[in-house]
Motif scaffolding. Structure first.
Motif, PDB file in Angstrom:
ATOM      1  N   LEU A 231       0.907  -1.110  -0.029  1.00 13.37           N
ATOM      2  CA  LEU A 231       0.054  -0.117   0.020  1.00 13.37           C
ATOM      3  C   LEU A 231       0.776   1.181   0.121  1.00 13.37           C
ATOM      4  O   LEU A 231       0.636   2.115  -0.562  1.00 13.37           O
ATOM      5  CB  LEU A 231      -0.993  -0.086   1.244  1.00 13.37           C
ATOM      6  CG  LEU A 231      -2.035  -0.979   1.203  1.00 13.37           C
ATOM      7  CD1 LEU A 231      -2.829  -0.958   2.506  1.00 13.37           C
ATOM      8  CD2 LEU A 231      -2.968  -0.916   0.032  1.00 13.37           C
ATOM      9  N   LEU A 232       2.036   1.192   0.656  1.00 14.43           N
ATOM     10  CA  LEU A 232       2.851   2.360   0.631  1.00 14.43           C
ATOM     11  C   LEU A 232       3.227   2.574  -0.828  1.00 14.43           C
ATOM     12  O   LEU A 232       3.272   4.094  -1.210  1.00 14.43           O
ATOM     13  CB  LEU A 232       4.154   2.035   1.430  1.00 14.43           C
ATOM     14  CG  LEU A 232       4.311   2.051   2.897  1.00 14.43           C
ATOM     15  CD1 LEU A 232       5.536   1.572   3.520  1.00 14.43           C
ATOM     16  CD2 LEU A 232       3.745   3.624   3.523  1.00 14.43           C
ATOM     17  N   GLN A 233       3.493   1.555  -1.423  1.00 14.63           N
ATOM     18  CA  GLN A 233       4.095   1.856  -3.064  1.00 14.63           C
ATOM     19  C   GLN A 233       2.982   2.533  -3.796  1.00 14.63           C
ATOM     20  O   GLN A 233       3.153   3.504  -4.556  1.00 14.63           O
ATOM     21  CB  GLN A 233       4.534   0.673  -3.536  1.00 14.63           C
ATOM     22  CG  GLN A 233       5.851   0.015  -3.087  1.00 14.63           C
ATOM     23  CD  GLN A 233       6.602  -1.266  -3.315  1.00 14.63           C
ATOM     24  OE1 GLN A 233       6.487  -1.248  -4.634  1.00 14.63           O
ATOM     25  NE2 GLN A 233       6.640  -2.268  -2.853  1.00 14.63           N
ATOM     26  N   SER A 234       1.790   1.878  -3.570  1.00 15.86           N
ATOM     27  CA  SER A 234       0.738   2.262  -4.470  1.00 15.86           C
ATOM     28  C   SER A 234       0.259   3.616  -3.721  1.00 15.86           C
ATOM     29  O   SER A 234      -0.198   4.772  -4.795  1.00 15.86           O
ATOM     30  CB  SER A 234      -0.649   1.621  -4.492  1.00 15.86           C
ATOM     31  OG  SER A 234      -1.114   1.344  -3.114  1.00 15.86           O
ATOM     32  N   ASP A 235       0.415   3.982  -2.774  1.00 17.06           N
ATOM     33  CA  ASP A 235      -0.143   5.277  -2.216  1.00 17.06           C
ATOM     34  C   ASP A 235       0.647   6.413  -2.469  1.00 17.06           C
ATOM     35  O   ASP A 235       0.222   7.761  -2.776  1.00 17.06           O
ATOM     36  CB  ASP A 235      -0.336   5.266  -0.515  1.00 17.06           C
ATOM     37  CG  ASP A 235      -1.453   4.522   0.091  1.00 17.06           C
ATOM     38  OD1 ASP A 235      -2.338   4.140  -0.904  1.00 17.06           O
ATOM     39  OD2 ASP A 235      -1.705   4.541   1.142  1.00 17.06           O
ATOM     40  N   LEU A 236       2.027   5.988  -2.712  1.00 17.79           N
ATOM     41  CA  LEU A 236       2.882   7.184  -3.194  1.00 17.79           C
ATOM     42  C   LEU A 236       2.529   7.683  -4.631  1.00 17.79           C
ATOM     43  O   LEU A 236       2.492   8.955  -4.565  1.00 17.79           O
ATOM     44  CB  LEU A 236       4.480   6.752  -2.977  1.00 17.79           C
ATOM     45  CG  LEU A 236       5.473   7.405  -3.695  1.00 17.79           C
ATOM     46  CD1 LEU A 236       5.628   8.714  -2.631  1.00 17.79           C
ATOM     47  CD2 LEU A 236       6.789   6.904  -3.931  1.00 17.79           C
TER      48      LEU A 236
END
Length: 752
Positions: free
Chosen positions: A207-212
């Motif tokens: 989720l960190l990667q997609s949220d960025l």
């Protein structure tokens, strides 16, 4: 001021050279972006050298413990042709096959499931459902309930993992286990979900990667839409945006080159910089267009914009950096990384605003002249129409009745003051994953069906833990804890004392017998290689309750460890992922007050050094205090807890909030020194729209974080957006009112 004018002339004269240097740095930054890495390891959030980290490292190195994944196997539907009970031989066969696959992985040290029970009792897997039911029925209820839910629709495989604690190996472990799950053919109606610490951490990383990417894209769209409204032209809207793109890219590139990871805090950096950094470009651009409207040439307007906004921009940048720098005083590495990236990003945004913006503005004017044959005096919406009239009216109202505005602020502060008393903290990793995620739902099933599978370890150190007096003390301590299950939510425990009692039925005084029992034991490693350490493992529901209950449970264990009766020379300490969460919670609570206090002090000192006038400084910093106070009150009223990500939010609001009061005050002093009889009206009318545009774009960048899936990212964006609006409104209401009160008689005002 003369130095700023000289600098402005140099920037305008050599704008092409400066632009080429910026383009070169942009190319280098693109290379750095490719080296960005993501991090979600709990240990990276805690300070190096902390005793809890040392004990946790010992647990990992000596016992290959402290990390596990749980595979939930459940009957999720009742479609015809499928199974309806996990005791079905097909389910047990699939579980056993999955275990065998998992044990082939080098990082899997042990697995436990109902299939193991059948292999121990029957020496094989059950051949029919009646046989499967019989074996489980003869087990003691407490043993059976550890493995199978009471309605026999859910069971689990507990997988013990030994791995390096970094995001790359976590991804490899999770994806390897998931591959094994997918390769095993479970019967129809059966759902298999990987959860526990590894499953949840993997989901957070994903989720960190997609949220960025998502939040950066949305923040750009929001900011661009607002700029299109204010500047009425796609080309002119891109002018303040261009240096910002350079600044964001350079910051992300620097993070990659410096090895600063993207974690729960720094993942927000893209959207935050887009929101905050645009403010600098807007003020330079607005002042340029204001000067062009007055009839200045393009070079004169550019120099005036840089020189006149330069001091305010420098002050705003310095105070913002000072607020962020307070996070360096924190012991949490995550906040150090956030402070570094924010300071670097905003410094680059401010630098690009004064260096790149003039080049882009003049280039756009030159191109338009070639296309239309003449220069065109720009007209922007923020200085005309409804917006312009609204700020002119506000200025007149403040000039006439400043005390009425101060009274309204006092009433607002009382409301948010109550909210301050309602604020809580939350640091548990599982709370950072959105509700409804399969991993979280599976974890909830485990807690309701099996009493929880959270693991808490007691590390016991002695000359030789096989000493009968030590083993007897462990046995007594362990049973004392289990007797208080109503208070501590302990579901099960495991220790070397259990192994000895299982073999002999008691704890012998003969050390050799204890050595023999431990030597014959084939389960999870409980003793270090030199027999100087052992662990007592408690399993239960420790973090699934409220944050207050979580703290009470861990404090209970701390008190029991402190008061435990053991032979002289024996030491006990709590450890494990659950305890690290607790330590982080305590540190976060301590850091909030310290960071906020130092951030405020730093900003106040910078303001006093820059302006050296107490009344002027008070008018500037009062909105900062109010914006921070209102923000904390909003968090309490909205139920937003302080997390490790939000620990530095007050310092950030303080650093950002002073900017608005600074721009208004700087313009007021400029107008007053030039003899303007109504400097309050002029300053609000001229600077107010720029502050509004800057606040809207800044808040828009923060609100883009609501598009992320991680709850902590939502809270971060919403809190910062509110803080920006709170600081803006406080600046509009308080700064002009105070200036009118302080200088009204001197300028011939009629303050009531």
């Amino acid at each position: 001021m003369e130095a700023l004018r000289s600098t402005a002339r140099i920037i305008v004269r050599y704008r092409v050279a400066f632009a080429l240097i910026a383009i070169f740095l942009l190319v280098v930054s693109i290379y750095g972006i490719q080296n960005l890495r993501f991090e979600s390891d709990l240990r990276s959030m805690l300070p190096e050298g902390h005793p809890a980290i040392d004990d946790y490292t010992t647990l990992q190195n000596e016992f290959q413990s402290g990390d596990s994944t749980i595979i939930v196997v459940k009957v999720s539907s009742i479609e015809p042709g499928g199974v309806y009970d996990v005791r079905d031989p097909q389910v047990i066969q699939a579980i056993y096959e999955l275990e065998q696959r998992l044990l082939q992985r080098e990082y899997v040290t042990d697995t436990i499931s109902i299939a193991d029970i059948y292999m121990q009792v029957l020496g094989r897997l059950p051949e029919n459902e009646e046989e499967a039911k019989f074996v489980l029925d003869v087990l003691p209820p407490e043993t059976r309930n550890q493995l199978v839910s009471r309605d026999y629709t859910t069971t689990m495989i507990v997988v013990t993992i030994s791995r390096e604690k970094n995001s790359k190996t976590l991804v490899r472990v999770y994806e390897g286990i998931q591959e094994d799950i997918n390769d095993v053919k479970f019967p129809k109606n059966v759902e298999v979900i990987q959860t526990g610490n590894i499953g949840i951490t993997y989901r957070i990383l994903e989720l960190l990667q997609s949220d960025l990417n998502k939040t950066m894209a949305i923040s750009f769209i929001i900011v661009l839409a607002l700029l299109l409204y204010f500047y009425r032209s796609p080309v002119k809207a891109l002018i303040p945006l261009t240096p910002l793109v350079f600044g964001v890219a350079m910051t992300l590139g620097a993070m990659g080159l410096l090895g600063i990871p993207l974690d729960l805090a720094t993942t927000t950096i893209g959207a935050m910089l887009i929101g905050m950094g645009i403010d600098y470009g807007i003020h330079v651009t607005n002042r340029y267009y204001e000067e062009r409207k007055r009839g200045r040439t393009i070079e004169e307007a550019a120099e005036e914009a840089i020189a006149e906004t330069g001091k305010a921009l420098l002050g705003a940048a310095l105070t913002t950096v000072a607020g962020f720098a307070a996070m360096y005083l924190s012991s949490l590495p995550m906040l150090h990384n956030l402070a570094t990236t924010l300071i670097l990003g905003l410094s680059l945004a401010a630098l690009n605003a004064v260096v790149i913006t003039p080049s882009v503005i003049i280039l756009e004017e030159d191109v338009m002249k070639k296309l239309k044959g003449h220069y065109e005096v720009p007209e922007i919406r923020s200085h005309s129409g409804f917006v312009g009239k609204a700020f002119r009216s506000l200025g007149e109202a403040v000039r006439r009745k400043p005390f009425a505005f101060l009274g309204a602020v006092f009433l607002i502060t009382l409301i948010f003051g109550y909210g301050v008393t309602q604020v809580t903290t939350e640091v548990r990793l599982e709370k950072f994953v959105p509700k409804g995620m399969p991993e979280i739902e599976a974890l909830m099933d485990i807690r309701s069906d099996f009493g929880g599978q959270d693991e808490l370890y007691i590390l016991v150190k002695a000359d030789d833990v096989r000493d009968p007096t030590v083993v007897r003390s462990i046995y007594r301590f362990e049973n004392q804890i289990k007797a208080d299950t109503y208070y501590n939510n302990v579901f099960d425990s495991e220790s070397i004392a259990d192994i000895v009692v299982q073999k002999y039925g008691y704890i012998p005084d003969d050390r050799e017998k204890i050595k023999e029992a431990l030597k014959d034991y084939q389960g999870v490693q409980l003793v270090s290689s030199d027999y100087s350490m052992t662990v007592i493992k408690f399993t239960g529901d420790f973090s699934g309750s409220s944050i207050d209950d979580f703290r009470k449970i861990i404090r209970y264990f701390e008190e029991e460890v402190q008061n435990a009766v053991f032979p002289p020379g024996v030491s006990l300490s709590l450890t494990g992922d659950i305890y690290l969460n607790y330590v982080l919670d305590q540190l976060t609570n301590e850091e909030i007050n310290r960071i906020s206090m130092y951030g405020t002090v730093f900003v106040v000192v910078i303001v006093l050094l820059l302006f050296r006038r107490p009344k002027v400084s008070l008018a500037m910093i009062t909105p900062m205090f109010l914006g921070a106070l209102w923000t904390v009150g909003f968090m309490g009223l909205a139920g937003i807890p302080f997390t490790q990500t939000l620990a530095g939010v007050i310092s950030m609001i303080v650093g950002l909030g002073v900017d608005y009061g600074m721009h208004l005050t700087h313009r007021f002093l400029e107008e007053m020194n030039e003899g303007n009889p109504r400097p309050i009206v002029t300053s609000i009318e001229s600077v107010g729209p720029g502050i509004l545009a800057g606040a809207l774009t800044t808040a828009g960048g923060f609100l883009a974080l609501l598009a992320g899936e991680l709850p902590t990212i939502h809270d971060f964006g919403l809190t910062l957006a509110f803080g920006i609006f709170a600081s803006m409104f406080a600046a509009y209401l308080v700064t002009p009112a105070l200036l009118q009160v302080f200088y009204g008689k001197k300028i011939g005002g009629d303050a009531e």
